[in-house]
Design a protein around this motif. Structure first.
Motif, short mmCIF file in Angstrom:
data_model
loop_
_atom_site.label_atom_id
_atom_site.label_comp_id
_atom_site.label_asym_id
_atom_site.label_seq_id
_atom_site.Cartn_x
_atom_site.Cartn_y
_atom_site.Cartn_z
N SER A 36 -0.22 3.77 -3.41
CA SER A 36 -0.45 4.64 -2.52
C SER A 36 -1.56 5.88 -2.73
CB SER A 36 0.84 5.64 -2.17
OG SER A 36 1.24 6.25 -3.37
N LEU A 37 -1.90 5.77 -4.09
CA LEU A 37 -2.88 6.84 -4.41
C LEU A 37 -4.28 6.31 -4.64
CD1 LEU A 37 -1.20 7.95 -7.97
CD2 LEU A 37 -1.36 9.00 -5.59
N LYS A 62 0.76 -1.24 0.15
CA LYS A 62 0.04 -0.11 0.04
C LYS A 62 0.88 1.22 0.04
CE LYS A 62 -0.88 0.62 4.76
NZ LYS A 62 -2.01 0.50 5.83
N GLU A 63 2.22 1.23 0.31
CA GLU A 63 2.85 2.27 0.39
C GLU A 63 3.79 2.29 -0.98
OE1 GLU A 63 4.97 2.53 4.07
OE2 GLU A 63 3.24 2.57 5.16
N LEU A 64 3.67 1.60 -1.71
CA LEU A 64 4.23 1.53 -2.81
C LEU A 64 3.84 2.71 -3.93
CD1 LEU A 64 4.97 -2.08 -3.69
CD2 LEU A 64 6.57 -0.53 -2.95
N LYS A 65 4.57 3.53 -4.51
CA LYS A 65 4.07 4.52 -5.51
C LYS A 65 2.83 4.39 -6.32
CE LYS A 65 6.43 8.52 -6.38
NZ LYS A 65 7.22 9.15 -5.74
N PRO A 66 2.49 3.27 -7.03
CA PRO A 66 1.55 3.29 -7.65
C PRO A 66 0.13 2.77 -6.93
CG PRO A 66 2.73 1.29 -8.13
CD PRO A 66 3.33 2.43 -7.33
#
Length: 94
Positions: free
Chosen positions: A34-35, A28-32
């Motif tokens: 996290s949005l 969930k904190e990875l860039k794609p």
């Protein structure tokens, strides 16, 4: 036990909830990702796991896709409940 997780295990509700919780917490904190709000991300992960496990086990029926999506809602809400429960327990300890 030869395998940690098998495709058959993913068809069990409690195991699927645990796996969805684990995967979402990991990504969930990875860039794609996290949005995307966590509850929607957990639903997406649940749908993918349900569909793929049914494909692998040769039990996939296209007409049941609505049932897979509804089941994923229950799994997602339960997985998010695990997170809330863990957070409340940690908050109470402090």
């Amino acid at each position: 036990m030869d395998n940690f997780i098998t495709w058959e295990m993913i068809t069990v509700f409690a195991t699927l909830c645990s796996i969805v919780f684990m995967v979402v917490e990991f990504i969930k904190e990875l860039k794609p990702f996290s949005l995307i709000k966590t509850k929607y991300l957990s639903w997406i992960v649940a749908v993918i796991l349900i569909v793929v496990s049914n494909l692998v086990l040769n039990t996939f029926v296209f007409v049941d896709i609505i049932l897979y999506m509804l089941s994923a809602i229950a799994v997602s809400l339960s997985a998010n409940g695990l997170y809330d429960f863990n957070k409340k327990v940690l908050d109470e300890k402090e």
